[in-house]
Design a protein around this motif. Structure first.
Motif, PDB file in Angstrom:
ATOM      1  N   PHE A 306      60.473  60.401  58.631  1.00 31.41           N
ATOM      2  CA  PHE A 306      61.890  60.194  58.323  1.00 31.41           C
ATOM      3  C   PHE A 306      62.593  61.498  57.934  1.00 31.41           C
ATOM      4  O   PHE A 306      63.808  61.558  57.829  1.00 31.41           O
ATOM      5  N   ALA A 309      63.147  62.660  61.962  1.00 34.01           N
ATOM      6  CA  ALA A 309      63.798  61.812  62.960  1.00 34.01           C
ATOM      7  C   ALA A 309      65.314  61.831  62.767  1.00 34.01           C
ATOM      8  O   ALA A 309      65.813  62.132  61.692  1.00 34.01           O
ATOM      9  N   ASN A 310      66.030  61.478  63.827  1.00 37.15           N
ATOM     10  CA  ASN A 310      67.482  61.364  63.727  1.00 37.15           C
ATOM     11  C   ASN A 310      67.900  59.960  63.312  1.00 37.15           C
ATOM     12  O   ASN A 310      68.879  59.786  62.605  1.00 37.15           O
ATOM     13  N   GLY A 312      66.283  55.945  62.079  1.00 38.42           N
ATOM     14  CA  GLY A 312      65.060  55.283  61.669  1.00 38.42           C
ATOM     15  C   GLY A 312      65.285  53.893  61.117  1.00 38.42           C
ATOM     16  O   GLY A 312      66.389  53.538  60.696  1.00 38.42           O
ATOM     17  N   VAL A 320      60.204  44.784  63.693  1.00 37.15           N
ATOM     18  CA  VAL A 320      61.399  45.549  64.065  1.00 37.15           C
ATOM     19  C   VAL A 320      61.519  45.735  65.581  1.00 37.15           C
ATOM     20  O   VAL A 320      62.588  45.530  66.164  1.00 37.15           O
ATOM     21  N   ALA A 323      62.723  42.882  68.195  1.00 31.58           N
ATOM     22  CA  ALA A 323      64.149  42.596  68.019  1.00 31.58           C
ATOM     23  C   ALA A 323      64.991  43.731  68.577  1.00 31.58           C
ATOM     24  O   ALA A 323      66.044  43.520  69.195  1.00 31.58           O
ATOM     25  N   PHE A 324      64.505  44.964  68.357  1.00 35.78           N
ATOM     26  CA  PHE A 324      65.215  46.129  68.886  1.00 35.78           C
ATOM     27  C   PHE A 324      65.256  46.071  70.415  1.00 35.78           C
ATOM     28  O   PHE A 324      66.318  46.223  71.032  1.00 35.78           O
ATOM     29  N   LYS A 327      67.564  43.269  71.715  1.00 37.24           N
ATOM     30  CA  LYS A 327      68.992  43.587  71.551  1.00 37.24           C
ATOM     31  C   LYS A 327      69.411  44.656  72.561  1.00 37.24           C
ATOM     32  O   LYS A 327      70.454  44.564  73.199  1.00 37.24           O
ATOM     33  N   LEU A 328      68.559  45.677  72.688  1.00 33.75           N
ATOM     34  CA  LEU A 328      68.898  46.770  73.588  1.00 33.75           C
ATOM     35  C   LEU A 328      69.004  46.263  75.026  1.00 33.75           C
ATOM     36  O   LEU A 328      69.894  46.660  75.774  1.00 33.75           O
ATOM     37  N   LEU A 331      72.278  44.685  75.422  1.00 32.91           N
ATOM     38  CA  LEU A 331      73.355  45.676  75.413  1.00 32.91           C
ATOM     39  C   LEU A 331      73.406  46.460  76.719  1.00 32.91           C
ATOM     40  O   LEU A 331      74.478  46.782  77.223  1.00 32.91           O
TER      41      LEU A 331
ATOM     42  N   CYS B 242      68.242  62.001  58.625  1.00 32.59           N
ATOM     43  CA  CYS B 242      67.869  60.800  59.345  1.00 32.59           C
ATOM     44  C   CYS B 242      68.802  59.662  58.949  1.00 32.59           C
ATOM     45  O   CYS B 242      69.021  59.405  57.772  1.00 32.59           O
ATOM     46  N   GLU B 243      69.353  59.012  59.951  1.00 29.59           N
ATOM     47  CA  GLU B 243      70.218  57.873  59.663  1.00 29.59           C
ATOM     48  C   GLU B 243      69.365  56.612  59.661  1.00 29.59           C
ATOM     49  O   GLU B 243      68.860  56.188  60.698  1.00 29.59           O
ATOM     50  N   ILE B 244      69.176  56.056  58.469  1.00 30.78           N
ATOM     51  CA  ILE B 244      68.328  54.875  58.352  1.00 30.78           C
ATOM     52  C   ILE B 244      69.196  53.618  58.517  1.00 30.78           C
ATOM     53  O   ILE B 244      70.205  53.462  57.839  1.00 30.78           O
ATOM     54  N   VAL B 245      68.787  52.767  59.420  1.00 33.72           N
ATOM     55  CA  VAL B 245      69.523  51.519  59.632  1.00 33.72           C
ATOM     56  C   VAL B 245      68.913  50.444  58.734  1.00 33.72           C
ATOM     57  O   VAL B 245      67.714  50.174  58.806  1.00 33.72           O
ATOM     58  N   PRO B 250      63.819  42.826  58.766  1.00 35.17           N
ATOM     59  CA  PRO B 250      63.392  43.882  59.687  1.00 35.17           C
ATOM     60  C   PRO B 250      63.925  43.657  61.098  1.00 35.17           C
ATOM     61  O   PRO B 250      64.324  44.601  61.767  1.00 35.17           O
ATOM     62  N   ALA B 253      67.422  44.726  61.307  1.00 30.64           N
ATOM     63  CA  ALA B 253      67.501  46.187  61.295  1.00 30.64           C
ATOM     64  C   ALA B 253      67.182  46.730  62.683  1.00 30.64           C
ATOM     65  O   ALA B 253      67.817  47.680  63.158  1.00 30.64           O
ATOM     66  N   GLY B 254      66.219  46.099  63.343  1.00 29.46           N
ATOM     67  CA  GLY B 254      65.875  46.505  64.707  1.00 29.46           C
ATOM     68  C   GLY B 254      67.058  46.345  65.641  1.00 29.46           C
ATOM     69  O   GLY B 254      67.393  47.258  66.403  1.00 29.46           O
ATOM     70  N   ALA B 255      67.702  45.177  65.549  1.00 27.94           N
ATOM     71  CA  ALA B 255      68.869  44.928  66.397  1.00 27.94           C
ATOM     72  C   ALA B 255      69.981  45.914  66.045  1.00 27.94           C
ATOM     73  O   ALA B 255      70.678  46.447  66.920  1.00 27.94           O
ATOM     74  N   LEU B 257      69.651  48.883  64.925  1.00 29.43           N
ATOM     75  CA  LEU B 257      69.299  50.202  65.476  1.00 29.43           C
ATOM     76  C   LEU B 257      69.719  50.297  66.944  1.00 29.43           C
ATOM     77  O   LEU B 257      70.259  51.313  67.386  1.00 29.43           O
ATOM     78  N   ALA B 258      69.511  49.212  67.669  1.00 24.37           N
ATOM     79  CA  ALA B 258      69.894  49.195  69.091  1.00 24.37           C
ATOM     80  C   ALA B 258      71.406  49.403  69.220  1.00 24.37           C
ATOM     81  O   ALA B 258      71.874  50.196  70.047  1.00 24.37           O
ATOM     82  N   GLU B 259      72.151  48.720  68.369  1.00 22.15           N
ATOM     83  CA  GLU B 259      73.612  48.858  68.429  1.00 22.15           C
ATOM     84  C   GLU B 259      74.044  50.281  68.106  1.00 22.15           C
ATOM     85  O   GLU B 259      74.907  50.857  68.752  1.00 22.15           O
TER      86      GLU B 259
END
Ligand SMILES: Cc1cc2nc3c(=O)[nH]c(=O)nc-3n(C[C@H](O)[C@H](O)[C@H](O)COP(=O)(O)OP(=O)(O)OC[C@H]3O[C@@H](n4cnc5c(N)ncnc54)[C@H](O)[C@@H]3O)c2cc1C
Ligand SMILES: Nc1ncnc2c1ncn2[C@@H]1O[C@H](COP(=O)(O)O)[C@@H](O)[C@H]1O
Lengths: 334, 267
Positions: A306, A309-310, A312, A320, A323-324, A327-328, A331, B242-245, B250, B253-255, B257-259
């Protein structure tokens, strides 16, 4: 060796083409040579060199030495070493630039010991010292936490440069150069190693070095399966993506060694690097510092990743990441 | 063939897991904070494990060899505790400041003094400077064949059959002995020392050789013997923000991050 002059690049080729590290080495050699009024020569030794001498000239070589012999492909490093030693004895170069590659990491220490000179490995920058008598080579030490600028009074200067650290010059097919073919005189009697078998472990999909997106997993992934499912699902969203790993997954056989990224693995520079369940040890990060954006998923808010990274998310990747990806996917479809 | 004489070279280094903040550059030296413990270099330990496996299967003698100054006894004696038969330390103030050239020169002198050897093992790369030079340099000086980045060593009919890791797989290579191999991480981690081994090691004293015992001239070793001049050391200033979402769960937060990545036009 006071008459030593010229910069010799130990070129590498594959399937009749220069590999990118060769163009990068020629690029930095050209720059150093122009600043110190020297020539750049390039050795191309393989079973067959095809059109690569012309390519090397177009990328900055003044002279190309070629050696063609089947033993160069199959015979291992001791065959290669004989050709290089002979060439160095004949042309007494001021500096020799090698790649921090399979070939270069095997060649350079042997050459340094034979010649009794200094070697600086894993260089990320080369420049001339102010009085142009030596090369100042920059390399990471302590896994990249410290950088050292090193030089030597001994000639030839031997350096091995990290891939993707130097820039090629623009290809100019009108450049002129001289091509000399060397007679490969190989003394087989001194060779005490014999390659019995070469095994290629097929890695399907996009090569790490060519990928725009890398989804890398670490020890936190916990096993082989998620690399093929959870991580691969994310990679599948992009046309040019690959999964990769830190050292522990490769050591434990969760992924093939070819996926291992870092100081002792592959050096990659994708647009986006996902570090998932990776703590961010400097030796790992040394392999992906060229990435444009690093995105981390780690359950430990204190993890070093952390700091590097840019973007996180703190959390278990099992929760996580799906779901990521989900969603992606929606999108990207919009 | 049985009863192989094996030599394993390892280097004492600051714990590589130490955070960057534990390292400081002072002039031309890297200083580690006092709470960072020295350890044996990781790849040197992998090398020792390979030797132990060979000893376990066909027998033999292992001599562990390390060059340095003021070496921590618990670090170097670990080799004895896990099963090395001898420990030789090249320990002398005169070795202070050695670069890889000077180090491999002194190690070669020590190996010549040991005299009998069939196999020498080094790590592929040390944990501090990580040059990846000493092993192949040693072999070249001793005039013996070497294979680097090896993950497996078998002794078959008086020869070594090794697996060398290559960029796209591996090579199986037969090598005449004596030979040197540099060992990579896939060879497997060093075994734990049993209590009995630790206690036995505690009672033993390593053999110490000074530069003079090896017939080395001061000009060949330590700072004087360096061919690699340090012009400058510096620490990169690399901290990125670092930009923490964050979110309630969790998954959210994952979703999120995608946005975020989409908004920032990164993906
Ligand atoms: C000379 C040298 C060279 C080396 N070369 C390399 C190299 O080329 N490449 C390399 O990778 N390493 C290399 N190493 C090793 C390196 O120092 C580290 O040991 C290694 O990178 C650690 O890998 P890791 O981050 O996957 O594992 P760990 O450090 O164990 O980290 C695992 C991370 O996963 C997180 N985690 C656990 N479970 C979960 C979960 N369910 N969800 C999310 N996060 C989770 C943990 O919080 C932790 O941060 C080298 C070492 C040396 C000494
Ligand atoms: N001071 C030392 N004493 C003993 N072995 C060493 C020393 N330095 C390096 N080596 C060996 O050489 C390997 C590679 O080190 P290096 O060439 O410095 O990256 C290490 O893993 C050790 O096996």
């Amino acid at each position: 060796m006071n008459n030593s002059k010229g910069i010799l690049v130990i070129g590498e080729l594959s399937e009749g083409k220069l590999v990118s590290i060769t163009k990068e080495m020629l690029g930095i050699a050209r720059k150093l040579a122009d600043e110190s009024q020297q020539d750049v020569s390039c050795l191309l030794a393989n079973e067959s060199v095809q059109q690569t001498p012309q390519e090397a000239i177009a990328f900055g070589a003044d002279k190309v030495y070629t050696a063609e012999d089947p033993a160069l492909k199959s015979g291992g490093i001791y065959v290669y070493l004989q050709i290089v030693e002979k060439l160095i004895a004949d042309i007494s170069p001021w500096a020799v630039i090698m790649g921090q590659t399979y070939l270069g990491t095997r060649l350079s220490p042997r050459l340094a010991a034979k010649l009794g000179v200094n070697l600086t490995t894993d260089c990320v920058d080369l420049k001339l010292d102010p009085d142009k008598k030596a090369i100042i080579a920059t390399r990471p030490i302590y896994g990249g936490n410290v950088f050292a600028e090193l030089s030597s009074d001994l000639i030839p200067h031997l350096v091995a440069v990290r891939s993707k650290a130097m820039s090629p010059i623009e290809q100019d097919s009108s450049r002129k150069g001289e091509v000399t073919s060397l007679k490969a005189e190989i003394d087989q009697s001194v060779i005490k190693t014999k390659i019995v078998k070469s095994v290629k472990e097929e890695v399907t999909g996009v090569k790490l070095e060519d990928a725009f997106v890398i989804v890398a997993g670490g020890r936190g992934i916990g096993g082989a399966e998620p690399f093929k499912t959870t991580l691969q699902d994310l990679a599948n969203l992009f046309p040019s993506a690959a999964t990769g790993a830190s050292r522990p997954p490769a050591d434990d056989g969760w992924v093939p060694e070819a996926k291992h990224i870092g100081l002792t693995g592959r050096i990659v520079a994708p647009d986006i690097y996902f570090a998932i369940g990776i703590s961010g040890a400097s030796q790992h990060m040394a392999g992906c510092t060229g990435s444009k954006t690093v995105v981390a998923i780690n359950k430990d808010p204190e993890a070093n990743i952390f700091k590097l990274a840019n973007y996180g998310v703190v959390g278990k990747y099992e929760e996580v990441l799906p779901a990521f990806t989900e969603k992606l996917k929606s999108l990207l479809a919009e | 063939m049985s009863g192989l004489n094996m030599i394993v070279c390892f280097k004492q280094v600051p714990d590589p897991e130490a955070p960057a903040s534990a390292l400081k550059v002072e002039g031309k030296e890297v200083i580690t904070s006092p709470d960072i413990k020295p350890v044996a270099d990781e790849y040197g330990e992998f090398a020792l494990e390979v030797a132990l496996k060979i000893k376990g299967s066909i027998g033999g003698k292992i001599t562990a060899l390390s060059l340095g100054n003021n070496l921590a006894r618990d670090v170097v004696k670990k080799s004895l505790a896990v099963g090395a038969d001898e420990l030789i330390l090249l320990e002398d103030e005169a070795f202070e400041g050695s670069d890889n050239h000077a180090t491999s020169h002194a190690l070669a002198a020590a190996i010549r003094k040991i005299g009998e050897y069939d196999l020498i093992f080094c790590g592929r790369q040390s944990s501090d400077w990580g040059v990846g030079q000493v092993g192949l340099s040693l072999a070249t000086q001793l005039g013996i064949p070497a294979v680097s980045v090896v993950r497996k060593v078998d002794i078959v009919e008086g020869k070594a059959r090794v697996e060398e890791v290559t960029p796209d797989g591996y090579n199986i290579i037969d090598v005449e002995l004596p030979a040197l191999f540099t060992i990579t991480s896939e060879a497997g981690a060093l075994r734990y020392a049993a209590l009995k081994g630790i206690m036995a090691a505690a009672r033993r004293q390593p053999t110490i050789w000074k530069a003079a015992d090896l017939g080395l001239d001061p000009s060949e070793i330590g700072t004087q013997g360096r061919v690699n001049k340090i012009n400058k050391l510096y620490q990169p200033s690399s901290e990125v923000k670092c930009e923490i979402v964050e979110a309630d769960t969790p998954a959210e937060a994952g979703a999120g991050l995608a946005e975020k990545l989409r908004e920032a036009r990164i993906l």
